[in-house]
Design a protein around this motif. Structure first.
Motif, mmCIF file in Angstrom:
data_model
loop_
_atom_site.group_PDB
_atom_site.id
_atom_site.type_symbol
_atom_site.label_atom_id
_atom_site.label_comp_id
_atom_site.label_asym_id
_atom_site.label_seq_id
_atom_site.Cartn_x
_atom_site.Cartn_y
_atom_site.Cartn_z
ATOM 1 N N ARG A 1 27.794 33.965 34.100
ATOM 2 C CA ARG A 1 27.163 34.211 35.403
ATOM 3 C C ARG A 1 25.677 34.483 35.269
ATOM 4 O O ARG A 1 24.884 34.044 36.093
ATOM 5 N N GLY B 1 36.385 29.705 38.160
ATOM 6 C CA GLY B 1 36.604 31.023 38.732
ATOM 7 C C GLY B 1 35.712 32.117 38.191
ATOM 8 O O GLY B 1 35.626 33.185 38.771
ATOM 9 N N CYS C 1 32.511 32.081 38.120
ATOM 10 C CA CYS C 1 31.281 32.125 38.924
ATOM 11 C C CYS C 1 31.617 32.736 40.276
ATOM 12 O O CYS C 1 32.025 32.039 41.202
ATOM 13 N N THR C 2 31.453 34.050 40.371
ATOM 14 C CA THR C 2 31.820 34.769 41.591
ATOM 15 C C THR C 2 30.727 35.734 41.993
ATOM 16 O O THR C 2 29.695 35.829 41.342
ATOM 17 N N ILE D 1 27.294 33.331 43.822
ATOM 18 C CA ILE D 1 27.603 32.373 44.884
ATOM 19 C C ILE D 1 26.571 32.481 45.995
ATOM 20 O O ILE D 1 26.034 31.477 46.462
#
Length: 69
Positions: free
Chosen positions: A21, A45, A47-48, A52
């Motif tokens: 990230r 998943g 990359c949260t 975002i």
């Protein structure tokens, strides 16, 4: 990052203590500069969260070629 054919678009090599990230911000910035025509990015998943929101704000498509802007 690769395109839909698996061809490399941008690459980043980071230290082992840098997470995906964290590295994604610089990588997406370089992708946007070097490949202005990219309009869709798929991520897994991992990359949260704030990544975002950052990606939505910072990587909005700009004017395309011949678009007059």
């Amino acid at each position: 990052m690769t395109d839909c054919l698996g061809l490399l678009l941008v690459v980043a090599v980071t230290a082992t203590n840098i997470g995906d990230r964290e590295a994604a911000v610089g990588l997406l910035t370089r992708l946007r500069v070097e490949h202005r025509d990219i309009c869709l990015v798929w991520a897994d998943g991992g990359c949260t969260g704030s990544l975002i929101g950052w990606a939505r704000q910072k990587t909005r498509p700009g004017p395309g070629p011949g678009d007059g802007r």
